[in-house]
Write a protein that holds these residues in place. Structure first.
Motif, PDB file in Angstrom:
ATOM      1  N   UNK A  24       0.798  -1.389   0.066  1.00  8.80           N
ATOM      2  CA  UNK A  24       0.007   0.095  -0.073  1.00  8.80           C
ATOM      3  C   UNK A  24       0.649   1.162  -0.027  1.00  8.80           C
ATOM      4  N   UNK A  25       1.920   1.181   0.844  1.00  6.88           N
ATOM      5  CA  UNK A  25       2.749   2.409   0.764  1.00  6.88           C
ATOM      6  C   UNK A  25       3.548   2.688  -0.356  1.00  6.88           C
ATOM      7  N   UNK A  26       3.889   1.479  -1.267  1.00  9.84           N
ATOM      8  CA  UNK A  26       4.519   1.609  -2.479  1.00  9.84           C
ATOM      9  C   UNK A  26       3.498   2.167  -3.578  1.00  9.84           C
ATOM     10  N   UNK A  27       2.181   1.853  -3.438  1.00 11.95           N
ATOM     11  CA  UNK A  27       1.093   2.531  -4.602  1.00 11.95           C
ATOM     12  C   UNK A  27       0.999   4.143  -4.082  1.00 11.95           C
ATOM     13  N   UNK A  28       0.978   4.212  -2.677  1.00 10.00           N
ATOM     14  CA  UNK A  28       1.020   5.645  -2.407  1.00 10.00           C
ATOM     15  C   UNK A  28       2.033   6.530  -3.083  1.00 10.00           C
ATOM     16  N   UNK A  29       3.477   5.771  -3.070  1.00 10.60           N
ATOM     17  CA  UNK A  29       4.516   6.294  -3.371  1.00 10.60           C
ATOM     18  C   UNK A  29       4.315   6.608  -4.939  1.00 10.60           C
ATOM     19  N   UNK A  30       4.093   5.789  -5.678  1.00 16.46           N
ATOM     20  CA  UNK A  30       3.980   5.716  -7.399  1.00 16.46           C
ATOM     21  C   UNK A  30       2.914   6.853  -7.682  1.00 16.46           C
ATOM     22  N   UNK A  31       1.680   7.034  -6.896  1.00 16.70           N
ATOM     23  CA  UNK A  31       0.782   7.887  -6.936  1.00 16.70           C
ATOM     24  C   UNK A  31       1.312   9.526  -6.775  1.00 16.70           C
ATOM     25  N   UNK A  32       2.186   9.444  -5.493  1.00 21.10           N
ATOM     26  CA  UNK A  32       2.771  10.832  -5.362  1.00 21.10           C
ATOM     27  C   UNK A  32       3.811  11.185  -6.614  1.00 21.10           C
ATOM     28  N   UNK A  33       4.422  10.452  -6.960  1.00 22.95           N
ATOM     29  CA  UNK A  33       5.432  10.439  -8.077  1.00 22.95           C
ATOM     30  C   UNK A  33       4.530  10.899  -9.247  1.00 22.95           C
ATOM     31  N   UNK A  34       3.506  10.272  -9.820  1.00 20.18           N
ATOM     32  CA  UNK A  34       2.745  10.542 -10.764  1.00 20.18           C
ATOM     33  C   UNK A  34       2.048  12.094 -10.841  1.00 20.18           C
ATOM     34  N   UNK A  35       1.586  12.220  -9.862  1.00 16.89           N
ATOM     35  CA  UNK A  35       1.118  13.498  -9.559  1.00 16.89           C
ATOM     36  C   UNK A  35       1.890  14.651  -9.273  1.00 16.89           C
ATOM     37  N   UNK A  47       0.618  13.134   1.779  1.00 18.71           N
ATOM     38  CA  UNK A  47      -0.352  13.853   2.487  1.00 18.71           C
ATOM     39  C   UNK A  47      -1.351  14.780   1.598  1.00 18.71           C
ATOM     40  N   UNK A  48      -0.393  15.257   0.583  1.00 21.74           N
ATOM     41  CA  UNK A  48      -1.367  16.385  -0.270  1.00 21.74           C
ATOM     42  C   UNK A  48      -2.276  15.323  -0.961  1.00 21.74           C
ATOM     43  N   UNK A  49      -2.157  14.303  -1.049  1.00 22.37           N
ATOM     44  CA  UNK A  49      -2.987  13.278  -1.938  1.00 22.37           C
ATOM     45  C   UNK A  49      -4.237  12.864  -0.856  1.00 22.37           C
ATOM     46  N   UNK A  50      -4.150  13.247   0.280  1.00 17.87           N
ATOM     47  CA  UNK A  50      -5.364  12.732   1.242  1.00 17.87           C
ATOM     48  C   UNK A  50      -4.846  11.707   1.886  1.00 17.87           C
ATOM     49  N   UNK A  51      -3.641  11.215   1.944  1.00 24.85           N
ATOM     50  CA  UNK A  51      -3.439   9.881   2.467  1.00 24.85           C
ATOM     51  C   UNK A  51      -2.265  10.089   3.755  1.00 24.85           C
ATOM     52  N   UNK A  52      -2.041   9.261   4.532  1.00 29.87           N
ATOM     53  CA  UNK A  52      -0.997   9.328   5.542  1.00 29.87           C
ATOM     54  C   UNK A  52      -0.022   8.334   5.187  1.00 29.87           C
ATOM     55  N   UNK A  53       1.162   8.792   5.203  1.00 23.29           N
ATOM     56  CA  UNK A  53       2.327   7.780   4.994  1.00 23.29           C
ATOM     57  C   UNK A  53       2.410   7.012   6.116  1.00 23.29           C
ATOM     58  N   UNK A  54       2.519   5.615   6.067  1.00 23.31           N
ATOM     59  CA  UNK A  54       2.688   4.990   7.411  1.00 23.31           C
ATOM     60  C   UNK A  54       4.049   5.249   8.062  1.00 23.31           C
ATOM     61  N   UNK A  55       4.217   6.016   9.193  1.00 26.36           N
ATOM     62  CA  UNK A  55       5.621   6.585   9.683  1.00 26.36           C
ATOM     63  C   UNK A  55       6.539   5.213  10.224  1.00 26.36           C
ATOM     64  N   UNK A  56       5.832   4.163  10.350  1.00 25.15           N
ATOM     65  CA  UNK A  56       6.679   3.010  10.617  1.00 25.15           C
ATOM     66  C   UNK A  56       7.458   2.658   9.526  1.00 25.15           C
ATOM     67  N   UNK A  57       7.041   2.735   8.326  1.00 24.16           N
ATOM     68  CA  UNK A  57       7.451   2.281   7.035  1.00 24.16           C
ATOM     69  C   UNK A  57       8.536   3.167   6.409  1.00 24.16           C
ATOM     70  N   UNK A  58       8.568   4.490   6.684  1.00 22.02           N
ATOM     71  CA  UNK A  58       9.356   5.497   5.960  1.00 22.02           C
ATOM     72  C   UNK A  58      10.399   5.892   6.744  1.00 22.02           C
ATOM     73  N   UNK A  59      10.916   5.186   7.583  1.00 26.42           N
ATOM     74  CA  UNK A  59      12.148   5.602   8.613  1.00 26.42           C
ATOM     75  C   UNK A  59      13.299   5.253   7.714  1.00 26.42           C
ATOM     76  N   UNK A  60      14.605   5.606   8.437  1.00 26.82           N
ATOM     77  CA  UNK A  60      15.881   5.488   7.868  1.00 26.82           C
ATOM     78  C   UNK A  60      16.383   4.095   7.593  1.00 26.82           C
ATOM     79  N   UNK A  61      17.209   3.699   6.878  1.00 21.97           N
ATOM     80  CA  UNK A  61      17.928   2.135   6.545  1.00 21.97           C
ATOM     81  C   UNK A  61      18.700   2.019   7.604  1.00 21.97           C
TER      82      UNK A  61
END
Length: 157
Positions: A38-49, A111-125
């Protein structure tokens, strides 16, 4: 776009992408693999938009994006429905390239697309991440994802 991002693809397509994440990460739960897709889909949408902005996924989210890309017909259709710009993948493998502002900018666009990025999955490597993934890409300023807008008739961008 306030509906769940996972609804941008069919349940069958989502399950198949989730299974791809689990195949690459045998110890991962189905629930976690679904969150990653689901976060991957959000990322693709953010890039496309947001063509030309320069966005990048976290290493964990990159795993979900990889699963989408492996489903080429699903991925091409998703990109087309999100605005026509195909979101290309440019891997970067140096973990020292971690750049928090890029992830911050990407989460803001989600967030601008109306979603919340899952904070647990968007951390540092780091070794302190919520889950280890097979994806080893680490995107940085030199390998952010920049979408070139689809050319208009007459060659004007």
């Amino acid at each position: 776009m306030p509906a769940l991002a996972r609804m941008l693809i069919s349940d069958e397509q989502f399950a198949s992408c989730r299974n791809t994440v689990m195949d690459a990460n045998p110890a991962m739960s189905e629930e976690m693999a679904g969150r990653i897709v689901e976060e991957g889909i959000k990322f693709v949408a953010a890039c496309s938009r947001n063509p030309g902005v320069g966005l990048a996924p976290s290493r964990i989210v990159d795993e979900g994006w990889h699963a989408l890309i492996l489903h080429t017909a699903v991925y091409a259709d998703l990109c087309q429905r999100l605005g026509g710009a195909f979101v290309h993948h440019f891997p970067g493998y140096d973990p020292t390239n971690y750049d928090p502002p890029i992830l911050d900018r990407t989460r803001e666009k989600i967030t601008e697309l109306g979603w919340e990025a899952d904070p647990q999955l968007w951390g540092p490597p780091t070794g302190e991440t919520l889950v280890a993934v097979a994806a080893k890409c680490q995107h940085s300023p030199d390998c952010t994802i920049v979408i070139t807008p689809k050319p208009k008739p007459g060659g004007v961008v």
